[in-house]
Design an enzyme around this catalytic site. Structure first.
Site, PDB file in Angstrom:
ATOM      1  N   GLY A  46       1.017  -1.246   0.047  1.00  0.00           N
ATOM      2  CA  GLY A  46      -0.068  -0.197  -0.015  1.00  0.00           C
ATOM      3  C   GLY A  46       0.867   1.353  -0.062  1.00  0.00           C
ATOM      4  O   GLY A  46       2.074   0.984   0.308  1.00  0.00           O
ATOM      5  N   GLN A  51       3.535   9.772   1.139  1.00  0.00           N
ATOM      6  CA  GLN A  51       4.863   9.153   1.059  1.00  0.00           C
ATOM      7  C   GLN A  51       5.376   9.378  -0.487  1.00  0.00           C
ATOM      8  O   GLN A  51       6.633   8.959  -0.510  1.00  0.00           O
ATOM      9  CB  GLN A  51       4.551   7.571   0.971  1.00  0.00           C
ATOM     10  CG  GLN A  51       3.967   7.157   2.489  1.00  0.00           C
ATOM     11  CD  GLN A  51       3.852   6.022   2.495  1.00  0.00           C
ATOM     12  OE1 GLN A  51       2.805   5.275   2.066  1.00  0.00           O
ATOM     13  NE2 GLN A  51       4.856   5.045   2.804  1.00  0.00           N
ATOM     14  N   CYS A  97       6.393  -0.608   6.325  1.00  0.00           N
ATOM     15  CA  CYS A  97       6.193   0.863   5.566  1.00  0.00           C
ATOM     16  C   CYS A  97       7.047   1.256   4.866  1.00  0.00           C
ATOM     17  O   CYS A  97       8.180   1.179   5.499  1.00  0.00           O
ATOM     18  CB  CYS A  97       5.539   1.776   6.715  1.00  0.00           C
ATOM     19  SG  CYS A  97       5.354   3.378   6.220  1.00  0.00           S
ATOM     20  N   LEU A  98       7.006   1.671   3.579  1.00  0.00           N
ATOM     21  CA  LEU A  98       7.878   2.046   2.926  1.00  0.00           C
ATOM     22  C   LEU A  98       8.592   3.191   3.359  1.00  0.00           C
ATOM     23  O   LEU A  98       9.710   3.534   2.990  1.00  0.00           O
ATOM     24  CB  LEU A  98       7.506   2.131   1.345  1.00  0.00           C
ATOM     25  CG  LEU A  98       6.983   0.782   0.453  1.00  0.00           C
ATOM     26  CD1 LEU A  98       6.492   1.168  -0.696  1.00  0.00           C
ATOM     27  CD2 LEU A  98       8.054   0.083   0.487  1.00  0.00           C
ATOM     28  N   HIS A 139      -3.710   1.247   8.145  1.00  0.00           N
ATOM     29  CA  HIS A 139      -2.366   1.948   8.092  1.00  0.00           C
ATOM     30  C   HIS A 139      -2.465   3.070   7.120  1.00  0.00           C
ATOM     31  O   HIS A 139      -1.729   4.152   7.175  1.00  0.00           O
ATOM     32  CB  HIS A 139      -1.528   0.706   7.566  1.00  0.00           C
ATOM     33  CG  HIS A 139      -0.027   1.104   7.407  1.00  0.00           C
ATOM     34  ND1 HIS A 139       1.119   0.703   8.297  1.00  0.00           N
ATOM     35  CD2 HIS A 139       0.771   1.897   6.455  1.00  0.00           C
ATOM     36  CE1 HIS A 139       2.188   1.338   7.659  1.00  0.00           C
ATOM     37  NE2 HIS A 139       1.893   1.857   6.747  1.00  0.00           N
ATOM     38  N   GLU A 140      -2.937   2.911   5.907  1.00  0.00           N
ATOM     39  CA  GLU A 140      -2.795   4.129   5.029  1.00  0.00           C
ATOM     40  C   GLU A 140      -3.670   5.338   5.036  1.00  0.00           C
ATOM     41  O   GLU A 140      -3.307   6.322   5.022  1.00  0.00           O
ATOM     42  CB  GLU A 140      -3.576   3.432   3.531  1.00  0.00           C
ATOM     43  CG  GLU A 140      -2.480   2.156   2.889  1.00  0.00           C
ATOM     44  CD  GLU A 140      -1.205   2.536   2.904  1.00  0.00           C
ATOM     45  OE1 GLU A 140      -0.653   3.558   2.679  1.00  0.00           O
ATOM     46  OE2 GLU A 140      -0.332   1.361   3.035  1.00  0.00           O
ATOM     47  N   HIS A 143      -1.586   7.311   7.315  1.00  0.00           N
ATOM     48  CA  HIS A 143      -0.839   8.158   6.521  1.00  0.00           C
ATOM     49  C   HIS A 143      -1.455   9.577   6.391  1.00  0.00           C
ATOM     50  O   HIS A 143      -0.807  10.565   6.261  1.00  0.00           O
ATOM     51  CB  HIS A 143      -0.193   7.446   5.479  1.00  0.00           C
ATOM     52  CG  HIS A 143       0.889   6.667   5.631  1.00  0.00           C
ATOM     53  ND1 HIS A 143       2.032   6.998   6.048  1.00  0.00           N
ATOM     54  CD2 HIS A 143       0.836   5.490   5.222  1.00  0.00           C
ATOM     55  CE1 HIS A 143       2.953   6.251   6.056  1.00  0.00           C
ATOM     56  NE2 HIS A 143       2.388   4.739   5.630  1.00  0.00           N
TER      57      HIS A 143
HETATM   58 NI    NI Z   1       2.914   3.194   5.396  1.00  0.00          NI
END
Ligand code: NI
Length: 175
Positions: A46, A51, A97-98, A139-140, A143
Protein backbone atom coordinates in the site's frame (compact mmCIF):
# COMPACT_ATOMS: atom_id res chain seq x y z
CA UNK A 1 2.90 6.64 -15.26
CA UNK A 2 5.97 7.84 -13.47
CA UNK A 3 8.09 6.46 -10.70
CA UNK A 4 8.23 8.97 -7.84
CA UNK A 5 10.72 9.41 -5.00
CA UNK A 6 9.68 8.03 -1.63
CA UNK A 7 9.51 10.31 1.40
CA UNK A 8 11.31 8.64 4.32
CA UNK A 9 10.58 9.40 7.99
CA UNK A 10 11.23 11.58 9.86
CA UNK A 11 9.92 14.19 7.41
CA UNK A 12 7.32 16.92 8.09
CA UNK A 13 5.32 15.90 4.98
CA UNK A 14 4.50 12.59 6.69
CA UNK A 15 3.03 14.38 9.72
CA UNK A 16 0.38 16.45 7.96
CA UNK A 17 -3.38 15.98 8.05
CA UNK A 18 -4.12 15.92 4.31
CA UNK A 19 -7.07 17.83 2.82
CA UNK A 20 -9.74 15.91 0.86
CA UNK A 21 -9.86 15.56 -2.91
CA UNK A 22 -12.62 17.71 -4.46
CA UNK A 23 -13.29 15.22 -7.27
CA UNK A 24 -11.33 12.43 -8.86
CA UNK A 25 -10.33 14.00 -12.16
CA UNK A 26 -7.52 13.37 -14.61
CA UNK A 27 -4.84 14.83 -12.33
CA UNK A 28 -5.94 12.70 -9.36
CA UNK A 29 -5.98 9.60 -11.60
CA UNK A 30 -2.46 10.49 -12.72
CA UNK A 31 -1.37 10.72 -9.08
CA UNK A 32 -3.01 7.31 -8.36
CA UNK A 33 -1.14 5.75 -11.30
CA UNK A 34 2.19 7.22 -10.19
CA UNK A 35 1.55 5.89 -6.70
CA UNK A 36 0.77 2.40 -8.07
CA UNK A 37 3.98 2.38 -10.09
CA UNK A 38 6.03 3.55 -7.10
CA UNK A 39 4.35 0.99 -4.79
CA UNK A 40 4.98 -1.93 -7.15
CA UNK A 41 8.55 -0.80 -7.79
CA UNK A 42 9.31 -0.96 -4.06
CA UNK A 43 7.20 -4.13 -3.59
CA UNK A 44 4.87 -2.46 -1.10
CA UNK A 45 1.29 -3.55 -0.38
CA UNK A 46 0.00 0.00 0.00
CA UNK A 47 1.02 3.61 -0.44
CA UNK A 48 -0.43 6.94 0.65
CA UNK A 49 0.00 10.22 -1.26
CA UNK A 50 2.19 11.98 1.37
CA UNK A 51 4.71 9.13 0.92
CA UNK A 52 5.50 10.64 -2.49
CA UNK A 53 5.13 14.19 -1.17
CA UNK A 54 1.54 14.82 -2.35
CA UNK A 55 -0.47 16.25 0.54
CA UNK A 56 -3.93 14.94 -0.36
CA UNK A 57 -6.29 12.16 0.75
CA UNK A 58 -5.37 9.50 -1.82
CA UNK A 59 -4.22 5.94 -1.07
CA UNK A 60 -3.57 2.86 -3.21
CA UNK A 61 -3.13 -0.77 -2.25
CA UNK A 62 -2.72 -4.22 -3.66
CA UNK A 63 -2.65 -6.92 -1.04
CA UNK A 64 -3.17 -9.86 -3.41
CA UNK A 65 -0.37 -12.33 -2.65
CA UNK A 66 0.89 -12.68 -6.21
CA UNK A 67 0.26 -11.75 -9.82
CA UNK A 68 -1.90 -14.85 -10.58
CA UNK A 69 -4.23 -14.24 -7.68
CA UNK A 70 -4.97 -10.62 -8.54
CA UNK A 71 -8.70 -10.34 -9.11
CA UNK A 72 -10.95 -7.51 -10.21
CA UNK A 73 -11.02 -5.95 -6.74
CA UNK A 74 -7.29 -5.24 -6.87
CA UNK A 75 -5.55 -2.94 -7.05
CA UNK A 76 -7.63 -0.50 -5.02
CA UNK A 77 -7.25 3.22 -5.71
CA UNK A 78 -9.06 5.41 -3.23
CA UNK A 79 -9.71 9.09 -2.68
CA UNK A 80 -11.13 10.39 0.61
CA UNK A 81 -11.21 6.94 2.27
CA UNK A 82 -13.31 6.99 5.41
CA UNK A 83 -13.99 4.27 7.97
CA UNK A 84 -17.66 3.88 8.90
CA UNK A 85 -17.38 0.96 11.30
CA UNK A 86 -14.62 -0.73 13.32
CA UNK A 87 -15.08 -4.23 14.76
CA UNK A 88 -14.64 -4.43 18.54
CA UNK A 89 -12.16 -7.30 18.24
CA UNK A 90 -8.55 -6.44 17.55
CA UNK A 91 -5.25 -8.06 16.78
CA UNK A 92 -1.61 -7.07 16.68
CA UNK A 93 0.70 -7.25 13.70
CA UNK A 94 4.23 -6.04 12.97
CA UNK A 95 3.58 -3.51 10.21
CA UNK A 96 6.03 -2.72 7.44
CA UNK A 97 5.99 0.67 5.71
CA UNK A 98 8.00 2.02 2.77
CA UNK A 99 8.58 5.29 4.69
CA UNK A 100 10.17 3.63 7.72
CA UNK A 101 12.49 1.24 5.87
CA UNK A 102 12.97 -2.08 7.68
CA UNK A 103 11.50 -0.97 11.00
CA UNK A 104 8.34 -2.99 11.76
CA UNK A 105 6.44 -1.60 14.76
CA UNK A 106 3.77 -3.79 16.32
CA UNK A 107 0.36 -2.16 15.95
CA UNK A 108 -2.91 -3.29 17.54
CA UNK A 109 -5.94 -2.51 15.35
CA UNK A 110 -9.57 -3.55 14.89
CA UNK A 111 -9.79 -6.83 12.94
CA UNK A 112 -12.37 -5.66 10.44
CA UNK A 113 -13.71 -2.40 9.09
CA UNK A 114 -16.45 -1.07 6.87
CA UNK A 115 -15.40 1.91 4.77
CA UNK A 116 -16.28 4.14 1.86
CA UNK A 117 -14.19 6.00 -0.71
CA UNK A 118 -14.23 7.54 -4.16
CA UNK A 119 -12.75 5.22 -6.77
CA UNK A 120 -10.63 6.21 -9.78
CA UNK A 121 -13.84 7.08 -11.68
CA UNK A 122 -15.11 9.39 -8.92
CA UNK A 123 -17.75 6.80 -7.95
CA UNK A 124 -18.59 6.33 -4.27
CA UNK A 125 -17.81 2.75 -3.19
CA UNK A 126 -18.33 0.85 0.03
CA UNK A 127 -16.09 -1.97 1.14
CA UNK A 128 -16.00 -4.41 4.03
CA UNK A 129 -12.58 -5.76 4.84
CA UNK A 130 -10.95 -8.02 7.35
CA UNK A 131 -7.55 -9.59 7.88
CA UNK A 132 -4.55 -8.11 6.13
CA UNK A 133 -6.61 -5.83 3.87
CA UNK A 134 -8.32 -4.24 6.91
CA UNK A 135 -4.91 -3.57 8.49
CA UNK A 136 -3.59 -2.11 5.26
CA UNK A 137 -6.61 0.23 4.91
CA UNK A 138 -6.19 1.49 8.49
CA UNK A 139 -2.43 1.94 8.02
CA UNK A 140 -2.89 3.96 4.80
CA UNK A 141 -5.67 6.13 6.29
CA UNK A 142 -3.33 6.83 9.22
CA UNK A 143 -0.79 8.18 6.70
CA UNK A 144 -3.19 10.81 5.36
CA UNK A 145 -3.86 11.86 8.96
CA UNK A 146 -0.14 12.28 9.64
CA UNK A 147 0.18 9.10 11.71
CA UNK A 148 2.99 6.58 11.21
CA UNK A 149 3.16 3.02 12.53
CA UNK A 150 5.84 4.01 15.06
CA UNK A 151 3.47 6.56 16.60
CA UNK A 152 1.79 3.56 18.28
CA UNK A 153 5.03 2.72 20.09
CA UNK A 154 5.89 3.85 23.61
CA UNK A 155 7.96 7.06 23.86
CA UNK A 156 11.07 5.02 24.63
CA UNK A 157 10.60 2.61 21.70
CA UNK A 158 9.76 5.47 19.35
CA UNK A 159 12.96 7.33 20.18
CA UNK A 160 14.89 4.10 19.49
CA UNK A 161 13.04 3.71 16.18
CA UNK A 162 13.87 7.29 15.16
CA UNK A 163 17.53 6.78 15.99
CA UNK A 164 17.56 3.58 13.91
CA UNK A 165 15.87 5.38 11.01
CA UNK A 166 18.45 8.17 11.05
CA UNK A 167 21.22 5.58 11.08
CA UNK A 168 19.68 3.63 8.18
CA UNK A 169 19.29 6.84 6.17
CA UNK A 170 22.93 7.77 6.82
CA UNK A 171 24.04 4.32 5.64
CA UNK A 172 21.90 4.69 2.50
CA UNK A 173 23.44 8.08 1.71
CA UNK A 174 26.95 6.68 2.19
CA UNK A 175 26.40 3.59 0.01
NI1 NI B 1 3.07 3.01 5.40
Amino acid sequence: MALRDLVIAPDPRLKMVCPPVVRVDKSVRQLMEDMMETMYHHMGAGLAAPQIGAITRVVVMDVSPNEDERDTSFPLMMANPEILFYSPDTDTYAEGCLSILEVRPKVCRPKSVKMRYLDENNQLQELEASGYLAKCIQHEIDHINGILAYDYQSDLKRSMTLRKLKKLQRLELES
